[in-house]
Design a protein around this motif. Structure first.
Motif, PDB file in Angstrom:
ATOM      1  N   ALA A 150       0.840  -1.206   0.000  1.00 43.58           N
ATOM      2  CA  ALA A 150       0.000   0.000   0.000  1.00 43.58           C
ATOM      3  C   ALA A 150       0.871   1.250   0.000  1.00 43.58           C
ATOM      4  O   ALA A 150       1.929   1.296   0.642  1.00 43.58           O
ATOM      5  CB  ALA A 150      -0.913   0.002   1.224  1.00 43.58           C
ATOM      6  N   VAL A 151       0.419   2.272  -0.717  1.00 41.68           N
ATOM      7  CA  VAL A 151       1.112   3.564  -0.672  1.00 41.68           C
ATOM      8  C   VAL A 151       0.883   4.166   0.719  1.00 41.68           C
ATOM      9  O   VAL A 151      -0.115   3.846   1.388  1.00 41.68           O
ATOM     10  CB  VAL A 151       0.611   4.515  -1.775  1.00 41.68           C
ATOM     11  N   PRO A 152       1.788   5.018   1.190  1.00 41.23           N
ATOM     12  CA  PRO A 152       1.702   5.491   2.581  1.00 41.23           C
ATOM     13  C   PRO A 152       0.582   6.477   2.856  1.00 41.23           C
ATOM     14  O   PRO A 152       0.160   6.622   4.007  1.00 41.23           O
ATOM     15  CB  PRO A 152       3.069   6.146   2.808  1.00 41.23           C
ATOM     16  N   ARG A 153       0.084   7.152   1.827  1.00 38.34           N
ATOM     17  CA  ARG A 153      -0.965   8.158   2.046  1.00 38.34           C
ATOM     18  C   ARG A 153      -1.805   8.310   0.790  1.00 38.34           C
ATOM     19  O   ARG A 153      -1.396   7.867  -0.297  1.00 38.34           O
ATOM     20  CB  ARG A 153      -0.357   9.501   2.443  1.00 38.34           C
ATOM     21  N   LEU A 154      -2.955   8.916   0.942  1.00 38.86           N
ATOM     22  CA  LEU A 154      -3.836   9.146  -0.198  1.00 38.86           C
ATOM     23  C   LEU A 154      -3.111  10.009  -1.232  1.00 38.86           C
ATOM     24  O   LEU A 154      -2.565  11.063  -0.878  1.00 38.86           O
ATOM     25  CB  LEU A 154      -5.114   9.843   0.265  1.00 38.86           C
ATOM     26  N   PRO A 155      -3.066   9.581  -2.497  1.00 35.37           N
ATOM     27  CA  PRO A 155      -2.398  10.407  -3.516  1.00 35.37           C
ATOM     28  C   PRO A 155      -2.962  11.826  -3.543  1.00 35.37           C
ATOM     29  O   PRO A 155      -4.183  12.028  -3.456  1.00 35.37           O
ATOM     30  CB  PRO A 155      -2.702   9.652  -4.818  1.00 35.37           C
ATOM     31  N   ILE A 156      -2.079  12.819  -3.635  1.00 34.42           N
ATOM     32  CA  ILE A 156      -2.487  14.221  -3.563  1.00 34.42           C
ATOM     33  C   ILE A 156      -3.552  14.573  -4.603  1.00 34.42           C
ATOM     34  O   ILE A 156      -4.537  15.251  -4.264  1.00 34.42           O
ATOM     35  CB  ILE A 156      -1.253  15.133  -3.692  1.00 34.42           C
ATOM     36  N   PRO A 157      -3.431  14.124  -5.861  1.00 36.19           N
ATOM     37  CA  PRO A 157      -4.480  14.472  -6.832  1.00 36.19           C
ATOM     38  C   PRO A 157      -5.861  13.965  -6.429  1.00 36.19           C
ATOM     39  O   PRO A 157      -6.871  14.617  -6.708  1.00 36.19           O
ATOM     40  CB  PRO A 157      -3.997  13.815  -8.126  1.00 36.19           C
ATOM     41  N   VAL A 158      -5.900  12.801  -5.757  1.00 32.69           N
ATOM     42  CA  VAL A 158      -7.186  12.265  -5.315  1.00 32.69           C
ATOM     43  C   VAL A 158      -7.737  13.101  -4.172  1.00 32.69           C
ATOM     44  O   VAL A 158      -8.935  13.437  -4.152  1.00 32.69           O
ATOM     45  CB  VAL A 158      -7.043  10.792  -4.886  1.00 32.69           C
ATOM     46  N   ALA A 159      -6.892  13.441  -3.200  1.00 32.23           N
ATOM     47  CA  ALA A 159      -7.339  14.271  -2.084  1.00 32.23           C
ATOM     48  C   ALA A 159      -7.868  15.608  -2.587  1.00 32.23           C
ATOM     49  O   ALA A 159      -8.912  16.097  -2.116  1.00 32.23           O
ATOM     50  CB  ALA A 159      -6.177  14.489  -1.103  1.00 32.23           C
ATOM     51  N   GLN A 160      -7.190  16.195  -3.562  1.00 32.95           N
ATOM     52  CA  GLN A 160      -7.647  17.470  -4.120  1.00 32.95           C
ATOM     53  C   GLN A 160      -8.976  17.313  -4.833  1.00 32.95           C
ATOM     54  O   GLN A 160      -9.875  18.151  -4.697  1.00 32.95           O
ATOM     55  CB  GLN A 160      -6.581  18.022  -5.078  1.00 32.95           C
ATOM     56  N   ALA A 161      -9.107  16.229  -5.598  1.00 28.45           N
ATOM     57  CA  ALA A 161     -10.346  16.009  -6.346  1.00 28.45           C
ATOM     58  C   ALA A 161     -11.519  15.709  -5.421  1.00 28.45           C
ATOM     59  O   ALA A 161     -12.654  16.121  -5.684  1.00 28.45           O
ATOM     60  CB  ALA A 161     -10.162  14.866  -7.346  1.00 28.45           C
ATOM     61  N   LEU A 162     -11.270  14.992  -4.319  1.00 26.87           N
ATOM     62  CA  LEU A 162     -12.343  14.696  -3.369  1.00 26.87           C
ATOM     63  C   LEU A 162     -12.806  15.957  -2.650  1.00 26.87           C
ATOM     64  O   LEU A 162     -13.958  16.047  -2.223  1.00 26.87           O
ATOM     65  CB  LEU A 162     -11.869  13.659  -2.352  1.00 26.87           C
ATOM     66  N   GLY A 163     -11.911  16.938  -2.523  1.00 26.48           N
ATOM     67  CA  GLY A 163     -12.283  18.195  -1.879  1.00 26.48           C
ATOM     68  C   GLY A 163     -12.799  19.244  -2.843  1.00 26.48           C
ATOM     69  O   GLY A 163     -13.226  20.328  -2.413  1.00 26.48           O
ATOM     70  N   ASP A 164     -12.792  18.937  -4.139  1.00 22.29           N
ATOM     71  CA  ASP A 164     -13.213  19.894  -5.160  1.00 22.29           C
ATOM     72  C   ASP A 164     -14.732  19.853  -5.312  1.00 22.29           C
ATOM     73  O   ASP A 164     -15.333  18.779  -5.363  1.00 22.29           O
ATOM     74  CB  ASP A 164     -12.557  19.537  -6.498  1.00 22.29           C
ATOM     75  N   THR A 165     -15.342  20.981  -5.391  1.00 21.21           N
ATOM     76  CA  THR A 165     -16.794  21.053  -5.630  1.00 21.21           C
ATOM     77  C   THR A 165     -17.086  21.620  -7.010  1.00 21.21           C
ATOM     78  O   THR A 165     -18.238  21.873  -7.352  1.00 21.21           O
ATOM     79  CB  THR A 165     -17.484  21.932  -4.573  1.00 21.21           C
ATOM     80  N   GLY A 166     -16.031  21.806  -7.813  1.00 23.68           N
ATOM     81  CA  GLY A 166     -16.203  22.377  -9.146  1.00 23.68           C
ATOM     82  C   GLY A 166     -16.063  21.340 -10.234  1.00 23.68           C
ATOM     83  O   GLY A 166     -16.377  20.160 -10.064  1.00 23.68           O
ATOM     84  N   GLY A 167     -15.522  21.782 -11.367  1.00 20.01           N
ATOM     85  CA  GLY A 167     -15.472  20.933 -12.544  1.00 20.01           C
ATOM     86  C   GLY A 167     -14.463  19.807 -12.486  1.00 20.01           C
ATOM     87  O   GLY A 167     -14.494  18.923 -13.339  1.00 20.01           O
ATOM     88  N   ARG A 168     -13.540  19.820 -11.515  1.00 19.77           N
ATOM     89  CA  ARG A 168     -12.538  18.757 -11.421  1.00 19.77           C
ATOM     90  C   ARG A 168     -12.839  17.779 -10.290  1.00 19.77           C
ATOM     91  O   ARG A 168     -11.979  16.997  -9.883  1.00 19.77           O
ATOM     92  CB  ARG A 168     -11.142  19.370 -11.215  1.00 19.77           C
ATOM     93  N   ALA A 169     -14.042  17.810  -9.801  1.00 22.00           N
ATOM     94  CA  ALA A 169     -14.429  16.902  -8.717  1.00 22.00           C
ATOM     95  C   ALA A 169     -14.534  15.466  -9.236  1.00 22.00           C
ATOM     96  O   ALA A 169     -14.831  15.220 -10.401  1.00 22.00           O
ATOM     97  CB  ALA A 169     -15.764  17.333  -8.120  1.00 22.00           C
ATOM     98  N   LEU A 170     -14.284  14.521  -8.349  1.00 22.65           N
ATOM     99  CA  LEU A 170     -14.465  13.117  -8.687  1.00 22.65           C
ATOM    100  C   LEU A 170     -15.935  12.735  -8.633  1.00 22.65           C
ATOM    101  O   LEU A 170     -16.687  13.214  -7.774  1.00 22.65           O
ATOM    102  CB  LEU A 170     -13.685  12.232  -7.710  1.00 22.65           C
ATOM    103  N   HIS A 171     -16.333  11.851  -9.553  1.00 24.87           N
ATOM    104  CA  HIS A 171     -17.701  11.341  -9.557  1.00 24.87           C
ATOM    105  C   HIS A 171     -17.766   9.857  -9.202  1.00 24.87           C
ATOM    106  O   HIS A 171     -18.791   9.377  -8.715  1.00 24.87           O
ATOM    107  CB  HIS A 171     -18.335  11.541 -10.937  1.00 24.87           C
ATOM    108  N   ALA A 172     -16.687   9.132  -9.498  1.00 27.04           N
ATOM    109  CA  ALA A 172     -16.720   7.675  -9.344  1.00 27.04           C
ATOM    110  C   ALA A 172     -15.309   7.141  -9.107  1.00 27.04           C
ATOM    111  O   ALA A 172     -14.314   7.851  -9.264  1.00 27.04           O
ATOM    112  CB  ALA A 172     -17.325   7.031 -10.585  1.00 27.04           C
ATOM    113  N   ALA A 173     -15.257   5.865  -8.732  1.00 25.06           N
ATOM    114  CA  ALA A 173     -13.979   5.170  -8.552  1.00 25.06           C
ATOM    115  C   ALA A 173     -14.123   3.741  -9.060  1.00 25.06           C
ATOM    116  O   ALA A 173     -15.198   3.135  -8.952  1.00 25.06           O
ATOM    117  CB  ALA A 173     -13.567   5.160  -7.085  1.00 25.06           C
ATOM    118  N   LEU A 174     -13.036   3.222  -9.623  1.00 26.43           N
ATOM    119  CA  LEU A 174     -13.002   1.831 -10.081  1.00 26.43           C
ATOM    120  C   LEU A 174     -12.185   0.999  -9.104  1.00 26.43           C
ATOM    121  O   LEU A 174     -11.095   1.415  -8.691  1.00 26.43           O
ATOM    122  CB  LEU A 174     -12.356   1.722 -11.463  1.00 26.43           C
ATOM    123  N   HIS A 175     -12.707  -0.185  -8.764  1.00 26.70           N
ATOM    124  CA  HIS A 175     -12.005  -1.076  -7.838  1.00 26.70           C
ATOM    125  C   HIS A 175     -11.942  -2.474  -8.446  1.00 26.70           C
ATOM    126  O   HIS A 175     -12.981  -3.068  -8.748  1.00 26.70           O
ATOM    127  CB  HIS A 175     -12.730  -1.126  -6.488  1.00 26.70           C
TER     128      HIS A 175
END
Length: 240
Positions: A150-175
């Protein structure tokens, strides 16, 4: 739709290219990284080799090269793993086109009981297919060919996208694995993004993969009808 691909490389980039082709916006940020164990391979002979992940194909190819030209049948869990085995030059590759249970059934329908089988697996492995095959009278030797760290922490781009409420927000995840889903969830919670993570639509390869997300309260999720990327992408294709 912006979709986080949490699966490891090299599969993550391949999936991203396919999502882009469907008109989605992929965010490649794996939460697991593969590390080969380089442990000594078991001494044969074996009647067949079982491979439950394309991650083990490198170890398989190295082992096959030491067999003095003897071609041992290779039983693969699904199409991606079978393709990787053929690309590595393995001549006798059989595709179970499913999960570990399907792989066990294929072996039982092909080889007589009592055969010696080598299962090249990851450190984080499930009981199947070895449990069913041992119960059916086969001798199964498990070799841990790789580990997923496992990576040691949440990847920064994901943390930023999860906190975004604009056009770069995440909508879904693949597992694509239960371990990956569990790790993504734990990292999101540690980063203070647990609520935003649970609010995503989660596309999962199987009910087992989805289980930790459901237990954590992720209500919106899709489980593939078949444990294959094609099944997930067919669903995502219908949304574009």
């Amino acid at each position: 739709m912006r979709i986080w691909i949490a699966r490891p490389e090299p599969g993550a980039t391949r999936t991203a290219l396919r999502l882009t082709g469907l008109g989605h916006d992929p965010l490649v940020a794996p939460v697991l990284a593969m590390v080969a164990t380089d442990d000594a391979m078991p001494v044969g002979p074996f009647d067949a080799v079982l491979v439950t992940s394309a991650n083990a194909v490198a170890a398989l190819a190295a082992w096959a090269a030491r067999q003095d030209g003897v071609a041992v049948p290779v039983f693969c869990v699904g199409s991606r793993t079978a393709w990787a085995a053929r690309e590595a030059g393995l001549p006798q590759v059989r595709n179970a086109r499913g999960d570990a249970a399907a792989l066990a059934r294929l072996v039982q329908g092909t080889l007589p009981a009592g055969g010696r089988l080598l299962h090249l697996a990851g450190a984080d492995r499930k009981a199947e297919p070895a449990a069913s095959l041992i119960a059916a009278g086969y001798a199964v030797t498990v070799h841990v060919a790789y580990a997923m760290n496992a990576v040691p922490r949440l990847p920064i781009p994901v943390a930023q996208a999860l906190g975004d409420t604009g056009g770069r927000a995440l909508h879904a995840a693949l597992h694509y694995s239960r371990r990956s889903a569990e790790t993504a969830l734990a990292l999101a919670i540690s980063a203070g993004c647990g609520g935003a993570f649970r609010a995503l639509t989660h596309y999962c390869l199987s009910a087992d993969v989805a289980a930790p997300l459901v237990a954590a309260g992720s209500i919106t999720h899709f489980v593939a009808a078949q444990p294959s990327e094609e099944s997930i992408l067919a669903r995502l294709s219908a949304l574009t």
